[in-house]
Design a protein around this motif. Structure first.
Motif, PDB file in Angstrom:
ATOM      1  N   UNK A   1     -14.526  -7.020 -16.653  1.00 45.38           N
ATOM      2  CA  UNK A   1     -15.861  -6.598 -17.065  1.00 45.38           C
ATOM      3  C   UNK A   1     -15.749  -6.032 -18.474  1.00 45.38           C
ATOM      4  N   UNK A   2     -16.231  -6.782 -19.443  1.00 43.91           N
ATOM      5  CA  UNK A   2     -16.176  -6.343 -20.843  1.00 43.91           C
ATOM      6  C   UNK A   2     -17.387  -5.475 -21.133  1.00 43.91           C
ATOM      7  N   UNK A   3     -17.154  -4.258 -21.597  1.00 43.16           N
ATOM      8  CA  UNK A   3     -18.231  -3.277 -21.655  1.00 43.16           C
ATOM      9  C   UNK A   3     -18.293  -2.479 -22.948  1.00 43.16           C
ATOM     10  N   UNK A   4     -17.396  -2.732 -23.910  1.00 40.10           N
ATOM     11  CA  UNK A   4     -17.395  -1.926 -25.130  1.00 40.10           C
ATOM     12  C   UNK A   4     -16.721  -2.703 -26.254  1.00 40.10           C
ATOM     13  N   UNK A   5     -16.767  -2.124 -27.438  1.00 38.46           N
ATOM     14  CA  UNK A   5     -16.247  -2.762 -28.649  1.00 38.46           C
ATOM     15  C   UNK A   5     -15.276  -1.836 -29.362  1.00 38.46           C
ATOM     16  N   UNK A   6     -14.275  -2.410 -29.993  1.00 34.73           N
ATOM     17  CA  UNK A   6     -13.370  -1.673 -30.860  1.00 34.73           C
ATOM     18  C   UNK A   6     -13.166  -2.462 -32.143  1.00 34.73           C
ATOM     19  N   UNK A   7     -12.575  -1.831 -33.148  1.00 34.38           N
ATOM     20  CA  UNK A   7     -12.314  -2.514 -34.415  1.00 34.38           C
ATOM     21  C   UNK A   7     -11.081  -1.907 -35.067  1.00 34.38           C
ATOM     22  N   UNK A   8     -10.547  -2.612 -36.063  1.00 30.46           N
ATOM     23  CA  UNK A   8      -9.296  -2.206 -36.696  1.00 30.46           C
ATOM     24  C   UNK A   8      -9.525  -1.628 -38.092  1.00 30.46           C
ATOM     25  N   UNK A   9      -8.804  -0.539 -38.371  1.00 30.73           N
ATOM     26  CA  UNK A   9      -8.810   0.101 -39.685  1.00 30.73           C
ATOM     27  C   UNK A   9      -7.369   0.136 -40.191  1.00 30.73           C
ATOM     28  N   UNK A  10      -7.175  -0.106 -41.478  1.00 27.51           N
ATOM     29  CA  UNK A  10      -5.831  -0.122 -42.056  1.00 27.51           C
ATOM     30  C   UNK A  10      -5.707   0.952 -43.132  1.00 27.51           C
TER      31      UNK A  10
ATOM     32  N   UNK B   1     -23.528   3.874 -24.635  1.00 27.03           N
ATOM     33  CA  UNK B   1     -23.778   2.480 -24.300  1.00 27.03           C
ATOM     34  C   UNK B   1     -22.753   1.855 -23.366  1.00 27.03           C
ATOM     35  N   UNK B   2     -21.730   2.571 -22.937  1.00 31.98           N
ATOM     36  CA  UNK B   2     -20.632   1.942 -22.201  1.00 31.98           C
ATOM     37  C   UNK B   2     -21.066   1.512 -20.820  1.00 31.98           C
TER      38      UNK B   2
ATOM     39  N   UNK C   1     -27.363  -1.812 -27.683  1.00 29.05           N
ATOM     40  CA  UNK C   1     -27.437  -2.075 -26.247  1.00 29.05           C
ATOM     41  C   UNK C   1     -26.071  -1.826 -25.633  1.00 29.05           C
ATOM     42  N   UNK C   2     -26.018  -1.787 -24.299  1.00 25.97           N
ATOM     43  CA  UNK C   2     -24.761  -1.594 -23.618  1.00 25.97           C
ATOM     44  C   UNK C   2     -23.742  -2.644 -24.047  1.00 25.97           C
ATOM     45  N   UNK C   3     -22.544  -2.209 -24.413  1.00 23.00           N
ATOM     46  CA  UNK C   3     -21.500  -3.100 -24.897  1.00 23.00           C
ATOM     47  C   UNK C   3     -21.223  -2.898 -26.373  1.00 23.00           C
ATOM     48  N   UNK C   4     -22.179  -2.344 -27.110  1.00 16.99           N
ATOM     49  CA  UNK C   4     -21.999  -2.127 -28.543  1.00 16.99           C
ATOM     50  C   UNK C   4     -21.410  -0.761 -28.867  1.00 16.99           C
ATOM     51  N   UNK C   5     -21.191   0.072 -27.862  1.00 13.84           N
ATOM     52  CA  UNK C   5     -20.546   1.357 -28.113  1.00 13.84           C
ATOM     53  C   UNK C   5     -19.190   1.131 -28.775  1.00 13.84           C
ATOM     54  N   UNK C   6     -18.960   1.835 -29.874  1.00 16.61           N
ATOM     55  CA  UNK C   6     -17.710   1.685 -30.604  1.00 16.61           C
ATOM     56  C   UNK C   6     -17.752   0.619 -31.671  1.00 16.61           C
TER      57      UNK C   6
END
Length: 334
Positions: free
Chosen positions: A28-37, A237-238, A188-193
């Motif tokens: 169940x995919x429910x959130x987002x992450x991203x990379x910082x360098x 949003x999670x 919306x739900x899933x865009x948290x992060x």
């Protein structure tokens, strides 16, 4: 305006395993992450530290359940990586009201297809003044649309809007009063992060490619209006669904708060210690882990502050949901 491809390519999906009523296990995919360098201070042109960033409430709501990351490979299907046992870092002085979680984690660039947001592109007070960022400027974000995640590879969506209010005051939320931008965009739900970007739109004659953009911050949540109640408290949003109405105003945790977590003493000291080792080696170092688009350098293996052997990393790559027990779907919402 067209958004750069890197806006979508820097994100990954986060989720948990669930057991459906039929008894089969799935993700169940429910959130987002991203990379910082962050470039190495010893040799900023050739060495760098990479971090996975998301909203802290995503980690809190996952609780003791195993958390997974879905990331695109350069070739073939997306890989699913277990983040079980990893050490997330939070704000050292405001852990309850700064909705930021950071994980030192550097997936191999020759295996996985992802872009990184350079730390210099995080929106600071200096950049806000330099670019004249203010109310009405364009914002855009990329992340998980839980209803269409992509069957074989991650397919992030992009949503666009504008700055509605600068963070001159705190905003009441489920986790307390927080510093936040208000943006007119339907989170919306899933865009948290999700990473949220902003660019100056006063020079409307310029082409989109020539307008610089910065990471404004990460998506916290939005106001939901239950029928008959127009004064509800904003929520995160999670996961989960309900019958409330989205007001269309979302809250973005400022990028400077992400910077503060990236510079908590443990992470700052870890980078300093690794830089010290690099200086002591007095040997040629790797090709750039953060090449400019025009240089066309081959991506190199970045420095990872997360102690994981190659054998352990391979064990964490899952092509299909492993067998075993999971949580009931109804238990994953909040």
């Amino acid at each position: 305006m067209r958004v750069p491809d890197a806006v979508r390519d820097c994100v990954v999906f986060l989720g948990i395993q669930v057991v459906r009523e039929e008894g089969h296990t799935e993700f169940l995919w429910a959130a987002t992450g991203f990379f910082v360098v962050i470039p190495s201070e010893t040799d900023p042109q050739t060495s760098a530290y990479i971090y996975l960033v998301t909203a802290k409430h995503n980690i809190d709501k996952a609780g003791n359940r195993e958390l997974f990351m879905r990331i695109n490979r350069r070739e073939g299907e997306a890989a699913i990586v277990s983040l079980q046992g990893t050490r997330w870092y939070f704000h050292d002085t405001e852990p309850d009201t700064v909705d930021v979680a950071v994980l030192p984690f550097a997936p191999a660039l020759d295996v996985f297809a992802y872009k990184m947001i350079h730390v210099r592109d995080l929106l600071t007070d200096v950049l806000t003044e330099r670019f004249g960022i203010g109310v009405g400027d364009e914002v855009f974000m990329s992340g998980l649309f839980a209803h269409v995640t992509g069957k074989e590879r991650n397919i992030p969506i992009v949503r666009m809007g504008n700055v509605a209010m600068m963070p001159n005051d705190t905003v009441p939320t489920e986790i307390g009063e927080i510093a936040a931008y208000l943006v007119e965009v339907r989170s919306i739900g899933g865009l948290s992060g999700s990473p949220v970007f902003v660019r100056d739109t006063t020079h409307v004659y310029a082409t989109a490619a020539s307008v610089p953009y910065c990471l404004m911050g990460l998506m916290h949540g939005h106001w939901k209006v239950p029928p008959g109640d127009v004064n509800s408290v904003p929520s995160s949003d999670f996961g989960g669904t309900d019958d409330t109405i989205n007001m269309g105003i979302a809250m973005v945790v400022p990028a400077k708060k992400i910077m503060e977590v990236l510079n908590v003493p443990e992470l700052r000291n870890a980078r300093a210690e690794q830089d010290k080792k690099l200086r002591a080696q007095n040997a040629p170092v790797m090709d750039s882990a953060i090449p400019d688009e025009s240089e066309h350098k081959s991506p190199a293996k970045p420095i990872s502050l997360y102690p994981m052997s190659e054998e352990e990393a391979l064990k964490r790559l899952l092509r299909v949901p492993p067998p075993g027990k999971g949580e009931k779907v109804g238990d994953t919402t909040s």
